[in-house]
Design a protein around this motif. Structure first.
Motif, mmCIF file in Angstrom:
data_model
loop_
_atom_site.group_PDB
_atom_site.id
_atom_site.type_symbol
_atom_site.label_atom_id
_atom_site.label_comp_id
_atom_site.label_asym_id
_atom_site.label_seq_id
_atom_site.Cartn_x
_atom_site.Cartn_y
_atom_site.Cartn_z
ATOM 1 N N ILE A 150 -2.530 2.402 2.638
ATOM 2 C CA ILE A 150 -2.264 1.816 1.321
ATOM 3 C C ILE A 150 -1.767 2.873 0.331
ATOM 4 O O ILE A 150 -0.795 2.631 -0.392
ATOM 5 N N VAL A 200 1.722 2.581 -1.780
ATOM 6 C CA VAL A 200 1.710 2.623 -3.248
ATOM 7 C C VAL A 200 2.621 3.740 -3.749
ATOM 8 O O VAL A 200 3.420 3.556 -4.676
ATOM 9 N N SER A 206 -4.461 2.907 -5.761
ATOM 10 C CA SER A 206 -4.917 2.517 -4.416
ATOM 11 C C SER A 206 -6.325 1.933 -4.449
ATOM 12 O O SER A 206 -6.674 1.082 -3.614
ATOM 13 N N PHE A 244 -6.705 -1.929 -4.426
ATOM 14 C CA PHE A 244 -6.544 -2.663 -3.174
ATOM 15 C C PHE A 244 -7.626 -2.332 -2.163
ATOM 16 O O PHE A 244 -7.839 -3.092 -1.212
ATOM 17 N N ASN A 296 -3.941 -10.127 -4.134
ATOM 18 C CA ASN A 296 -2.565 -10.617 -3.986
ATOM 19 C C ASN A 296 -1.805 -10.536 -5.310
ATOM 20 O O ASN A 296 -0.608 -10.223 -5.333
ATOM 21 N N ALA A 352 -0.889 -7.005 -5.850
ATOM 22 C CA ALA A 352 0.144 -6.618 -4.889
ATOM 23 C C ALA A 352 1.526 -7.044 -5.381
ATOM 24 O O ALA A 352 2.503 -6.284 -5.287
ATOM 25 N N PHE A 376 4.190 -4.139 -5.994
ATOM 26 C CA PHE A 376 5.272 -4.014 -5.023
ATOM 27 C C PHE A 376 6.556 -4.718 -5.438
ATOM 28 O O PHE A 376 7.632 -4.386 -4.934
#
Length: 454
Positions: free
Chosen positions: A104, A108, A310, A313, A323, A326, A330
């Motif tokens: 992760i 990231v 990080s 998550f 989610n 995320a 992202f």
């Protein structure tokens, strides 16, 4: 790691193949410095600029092998970015920064590197920051393993000194190494002295080299002092930079509070968090030492951002919340970077930062020229003549009319190199002609600020 590589290719490709991210003025300056060094000249003595000595050496080697190649700058930067991502991720795994081994942090970090298009070039900040990351890794080893050996202690200093020789603002990490080494890693007095000696060693070797080249005063003044007392190059205003970094800063703060409130951590993990927090504080201070206001100067913040983001998550357990974050990270971070670039281009704000090549610039194509001003686009398809690459630093010599030694040196340099074209946007050459009339016999003025060699 294959997935991270694919992310790098796709996200970078959007910048350069879809949005047509331009070359920046600093990039062109670095290329010109590398070209002049490849022609047998020496940094600071024959190139008036504040680029770090080791950075200049890298640009010299790149020009020797590849020439003035924009793509190579991006390719090598991509390799450095991949190294940083892999190293940071392996660091967190090796020293159990989180309870589970995960990639992760790597994902990231690769996303954060696409916050701005100028993160993706081989800048002194990127190269120097790599060695700061290596020094951070040595501090991690001291924290977790409590080594008695001197190898990692020495490397902490050596890596910090090398970073300073790449990018001067990273000198601020000397007190970081001292504070974190003593307070967090528990350095003894002997270890502190060893680390300090390691730090000074690369700087001393660079100074010794320029002493041999009879350029030590120029090295000391141009690299360590001059750029802190001249005007800052305000390529991008502070408001726009803060807008660009608003989302990562918000996510970093969220990650910090998630790690503080939702997870009990071990003693070693607590020390690592302290290290990263101190790292972040000094990284912010380093920005104030920069002389070019650009997003890439903030690239040193990315390792700390990665650590805290990080935690969102890794420590949160609610699927819907994870989610949501995320999607924000992202998709949101790259979209912020892409939108920022589009806005800067459409509003015309990028003209003070990017190389905007126009019809007027074609008069210098294939020629050896000198630009006395900020419009460095004239250099895009031309080469630098004379040593006066950095216009602000050069003015201290070119405008020093009362120093006859300087005026004699300037006249001799113009007489020897004879630039084919001089772009005199600040009327520096015009005043030089008044002080040194023989220069006027060499050139013919054409237009408001253009001089052609007769």
């Amino acid at each position: 790691m294959i997935g991270i590589l694919l992310m790098l290719i796709v996200l970078s490709g959007i910048y350069y193949w879809v949005l047509q991210a331009p070359m920046t003025q600093p990039e062109l300056i670095w290329m010109l410095a590398g070209e002049r060094l490849a022609n047998g000249f020496h940094m600071y003595k024959d190139v008036v600029d504040d680029t770090g000595p080791l950075s200049a050496g890298v640009y010299w080697v790149i020009h020797l092998i590849f020439g003035k190649n924009f793509f190579v700058y991006k390719l090598i930067a991509g390799l450095i970015i991949l190294f940083q991502v892999a190293y940071i991720n392996s660091l967190f795994i090796q020293y159990k920064s989180f309870e589970e081994n995960t990639y992760i942090p790597g994902a990231v970090m690769i996303v954060l590197f696409h916050l701005s298009f100028d993160f993706l070039t081989i800048s002194p900040a990127l190269m120097g920051g790599t060695f700061i990351v290596l020094a951070l890794g040595q501090l991690f080893s001291q924290t977790v393993l409590q080594k008695e050996g001197s190898d990692s202690v020495l490397l902490v200093g050596v890596f910090g000194g090398i970073a300073t020789c790449f990018h001067f603002p990273l000198v601020i990490f000397l007190p970081f190494l001292i504070v974190s080494g003593i307070v967090v890693s528990g350095f003894s007095f002997n270890q502190f002295v060893l680390s300090l000696v390691g730090y000074l060693l690369p700087i001393a070797l660079c100074a010794l080299y320029y002493f041999w080249m009879d350029a030590l005063p120029e090295f000391i003044f141009e690299y360590f002092f001059a750029t802190r007392i001249i005007d800052v190059y305000s390529h991008v205003n502070l408001k726009d930079v803060l807008i660009l970094f608003a989302l990562p800063i918000l996510l970093t703060l969220t990650g910090y509070f998630v790690g503080t409130w939702f997870k009990l951590i071990t003693v070693n993990q607590q020390k690592q968090r302290q290290l990263i927090l101190i790292f972040l504080i000094f990284a912010i201070f380093s920005i104030f030492l920069t002389n070019r206001r650009t997003p890439y100067q903030w690239i040193i913040l990315i390792p700390a951002f990665t650590y805290f983001i990080s935690q969102i998550f890794i420590y949160l357990t609610q699927t819907r919340v994870i989610n949501t974050f995320a999607v924000i990270l992202f998709l949101g971070v790259p979209l912020v970077g892409y939108s920022w670039l589009v806005y800067q281009k459409s509003s015309g704000k990028l003209e003070s930062y990017a190389i905007i090549y126009q019809e007027k610039h074609k008069i210098t194509q294939g020629k050896r020229i000198l630009v006395l001003g900020d419009d460095t686009a004239y250099y895009k398809n031309a080469s630098l003549a004379t040593s006066y690459l950095n216009s602000k630093l050069s003015n201290r010599i070119l405008k020093d009319f009362d120093d006859y030694a300087d005026m004699a040196m300037v006249y001799q340099e113009f007489l020897t190199e004879k630039p084919d074209v001089i772009i005199d946007q600040e009327k520096v050459f015009e005043n030089l002609i008044e002080r040194i009339p023989p220069l006027g016999n060499l050139y013919q003025k054409n237009g408001e600020f253009t001089y052609f060699l007769k």
